[in-house]
Write a protein that holds these residues in place. Structure first.
Motif, PDB file in Angstrom:
ATOM      1  N   LEU A  23     -79.689 -30.686   7.832  1.00  0.00           N
ATOM      2  CA  LEU A  23     -79.048 -31.044   6.567  1.00  0.00           C
ATOM      3  C   LEU A  23     -79.788 -32.183   5.871  1.00  0.00           C
ATOM      4  O   LEU A  23     -79.968 -32.170   4.653  1.00  0.00           O
ATOM      5  N   GLU A  24     -80.214 -33.168   6.646  1.00  0.00           N
ATOM      6  CA  GLU A  24     -80.945 -34.293   6.066  1.00  0.00           C
ATOM      7  C   GLU A  24     -82.259 -33.843   5.448  1.00  0.00           C
ATOM      8  O   GLU A  24     -82.643 -34.307   4.373  1.00  0.00           O
ATOM      9  N   GLY A  26     -82.874 -30.864   4.204  1.00  0.00           N
ATOM     10  CA  GLY A  26     -82.565 -30.076   3.015  1.00  0.00           C
ATOM     11  C   GLY A  26     -82.061 -30.887   1.839  1.00  0.00           C
ATOM     12  O   GLY A  26     -82.188 -30.464   0.691  1.00  0.00           O
ATOM     13  N   THR A  27     -81.509 -32.049   2.108  1.00  0.00           N
ATOM     14  CA  THR A  27     -80.978 -32.884   1.022  1.00  0.00           C
ATOM     15  C   THR A  27     -81.756 -34.194   0.862  1.00  0.00           C
ATOM     16  O   THR A  27     -81.300 -35.103   0.182  1.00  0.00           O
ATOM     17  N   ALA A  28     -82.921 -34.288   1.446  1.00  0.00           N
ATOM     18  CA  ALA A  28     -83.724 -35.517   1.374  1.00  0.00           C
ATOM     19  C   ALA A  28     -84.057 -35.893  -0.059  1.00  0.00           C
ATOM     20  O   ALA A  28     -84.279 -37.065  -0.361  1.00  0.00           O
ATOM     21  N   PHE A  29     -84.070 -34.920  -0.952  1.00  0.00           N
ATOM     22  CA  PHE A  29     -84.387 -35.224  -2.347  1.00  0.00           C
ATOM     23  C   PHE A  29     -83.327 -36.107  -2.986  1.00  0.00           C
ATOM     24  O   PHE A  29     -83.611 -36.797  -3.953  1.00  0.00           O
ATOM     25  N   TRP A  30     -82.110 -36.122  -2.452  1.00  0.00           N
ATOM     26  CA  TRP A  30     -81.075 -36.998  -3.019  1.00  0.00           C
ATOM     27  C   TRP A  30     -81.508 -38.454  -2.888  1.00  0.00           C
ATOM     28  O   TRP A  30     -81.509 -39.207  -3.868  1.00  0.00           O
ATOM     29  N   SER A  31     -81.839 -38.862  -1.671  1.00  0.00           N
ATOM     30  CA  SER A  31     -82.243 -40.258  -1.471  1.00  0.00           C
ATOM     31  C   SER A  31     -83.600 -40.521  -2.119  1.00  0.00           C
ATOM     32  O   SER A  31     -83.819 -41.587  -2.698  1.00  0.00           O
ATOM     33  N   ARG A  33     -84.801 -39.207  -4.823  1.00  0.00           N
ATOM     34  CA  ARG A  33     -84.612 -39.351  -6.273  1.00  0.00           C
ATOM     35  C   ARG A  33     -84.033 -40.717  -6.619  1.00  0.00           C
ATOM     36  O   ARG A  33     -84.406 -41.328  -7.626  1.00  0.00           O
ATOM     37  N   SER A 124     -89.954 -29.603  -7.840  1.00  0.00           N
ATOM     38  CA  SER A 124     -88.638 -28.974  -8.033  1.00  0.00           C
ATOM     39  C   SER A 124     -88.782 -27.526  -8.483  1.00  0.00           C
ATOM     40  O   SER A 124     -87.859 -26.735  -8.343  1.00  0.00           O
TER      41      SER A 124
END
Length: 185
Positions: A23-24, A26-31, A33, A124
């Motif tokens: 999960l981290e 796959g969502t690393a772009f959140w942090s 960004r 992206s």
């Protein structure tokens, strides 16, 4: 899934095969960004002079209150900012003080700013590159120009240091547009 929830086997299985790391990734772009935006807006440079309240930061950066709080708190969670009991934010010692203050010679936020302004958007659109560049000539040309631009610096260094006189031919297996390597003048 039940084994992951078990009190006996769950902790071990979650450590070995749990979804957290996946999960981290796959969502690393959140942090990512949040960090890129903070560097681009100069959050760490603003805080180099000392702690500021959330409101002071919002005023200095022109940020909207609804978005500023979560981003600043994300930077605290990432260890780049600290927030004291009075709600004032300051740079942490975890790199923000040294690498993200534009006034310091150790600043490497320029790469972060480039990533924020150009590379993030390029990456992206990665799924579209699996089909679009081969079908759309303009997209293919833009992609190739970008890839050539990324590799030009390294290609020039290699070309300048490579012992060309010892060889009569070579094969270029990269460089997007097949630039001819030649020593720098």
């Amino acid at each position: 899934m039940r084994a992951l929830q078990s009190r006996i086997t769950g902790p071990v299985l979650r450590r070995v095969a749990g979804p957290q790391n996946t999960l981290e990734m796959g969502t690393a772009f959140w942090s990512s960004r949040a960090v890129l935006a903070a560097v681009e807006f100069g959050v760490f440079t603003q805080l180099a002079a000392g702690p500021l309240s959330g409101q002071e930061l919002m005023d200095a950066l022109g940020w909207h209150p609804r978005t500023a709080g979560p981003v600043l708190d994300a930077l605290v969670a990432l260890g780049l900012l600290r927030r004291d009991r009075a709600g004032r934010y300051s740079n942490s010692r975890r790199g923000a003080l040294l690498f993200f203050d534009r006034a310091k010679p150790s600043y490497f936020g320029g790469l972060m700013e480039l990533s924020s302004r150009r590379l993030f958007n390029l990456w992206s659109r990665l799924p579209s590159f699996f089909s679009a560049p081969s079908r759309d000539p303009a997209a293919r040309r833009s992609f190739l120009i970008g890839m050539t631009g990324i590799s030009t610096g390294e290609a020039m260094l290699i070309a300048a240091r490579f012992p060309w006189k010892r060889f009569r031919s070579f094969v270029d297996i990269g460089a997007a547009q097949g630039r001819w390597p030649c020593p720098s003048p």
